[in-house]
Design an enzyme around this catalytic site. Sequence first.
Site, mmCIF file in Angstrom:
data_model
loop_
_atom_site.group_PDB
_atom_site.id
_atom_site.type_symbol
_atom_site.label_atom_id
_atom_site.label_comp_id
_atom_site.label_asym_id
_atom_site.label_seq_id
_atom_site.Cartn_x
_atom_site.Cartn_y
_atom_site.Cartn_z
ATOM 1 N N THR A 194 10.893 39.489 32.399
ATOM 2 C CA THR A 194 10.788 40.094 31.075
ATOM 3 C C THR A 194 9.561 40.988 31.035
ATOM 4 O OG1 THR A 194 11.913 38.275 29.937
ATOM 5 C CG2 THR A 194 10.478 39.661 28.599
ATOM 6 N N PHE A 196 6.777 42.783 28.860
ATOM 7 C CA PHE A 196 6.083 42.652 27.586
ATOM 8 C C PHE A 196 5.218 43.880 27.347
ATOM 9 C CE2 PHE A 196 7.269 38.348 28.426
ATOM 10 C CZ PHE A 196 7.323 37.699 27.193
#
Length: 296
Positions: A194, A196
Amino acid sequence: MSGQREPLSALIQTAGVQLPPAPAAVAAQGVPGAYSHRACTQLWPQCRPQFYRQFDDVFTAVESGRATVGVLPIENSTEGSVLPVYRLLGQHRLYIVDTTQVAVEHCLLGLPGAALDAVGEVYSHPQALGQCRRFFEEHPHLRPHEYSNTAAAAEMVAASGDQSIAAIASEVCAELYGLSVLRRGVQDQGRNRTRFIAVMAQPVIAPTADRVSVCAVLPHVQGSLFRFLAQFESQGLNLQKIESRPIPDRDFEFLFYLDFSGNLRQSGLADFLDQLQKSCEYLQFLGNYPDRGRPL
């Protein structure tokens, strides 16, 4: 939707050149043990994040000055864009100033003594549930339920005293909340990551910045998107991403989010942004920042 008509090059000129080495307050969504917690400490190893329930609360904390910087998930290598965060970027006047990637390994967590075949309900963030579709297909007795955050789901399961419910979260959450790991690596893809973003109230364009993000509303006429995108090709710029979201109260018209390569302090790029702005009904500069860990 009304646009900012002041040339964006003027905003670029006022941007800072260096991130704070140790922000006074870092805001993130969730609770301790969330993947956002790891993202914060990857960016600033000594920070102690302030946690908020919703993504919107993180934006508000930064806008109000309660936090210097906010850290939010923007994209997953399996499930794609985190759409609520994109929507909030278009609604707020914050700027992306940095990024980091977090390796995501999901575990099924239950109370001590719980067994996988005795669990019926599983709670986690919608993105995490979507990253584990194959696991649910292979275990049809498990019913997924959306929760605000992976770590918050683990915290809830720990407090419930109910061995028939479980959470999908990181192994760190098992240690933090006294849970047992019923199954490791339940995500569909082994390389699950992921990305960020870090957002601040003022733009920062570091010398290492190499990715620009903007959002735009184009005239609702034939060929406007083609002409808009052609400007990037004419400048030799690499378009890294394009995302569209519906505009509320405007039937089937869209706000476009775009990422392209470059540093706006380079000669001519800020002027290109001004030229781009003239071809749009609305153009919002979202940030120019280091694209760490590319590609996902």
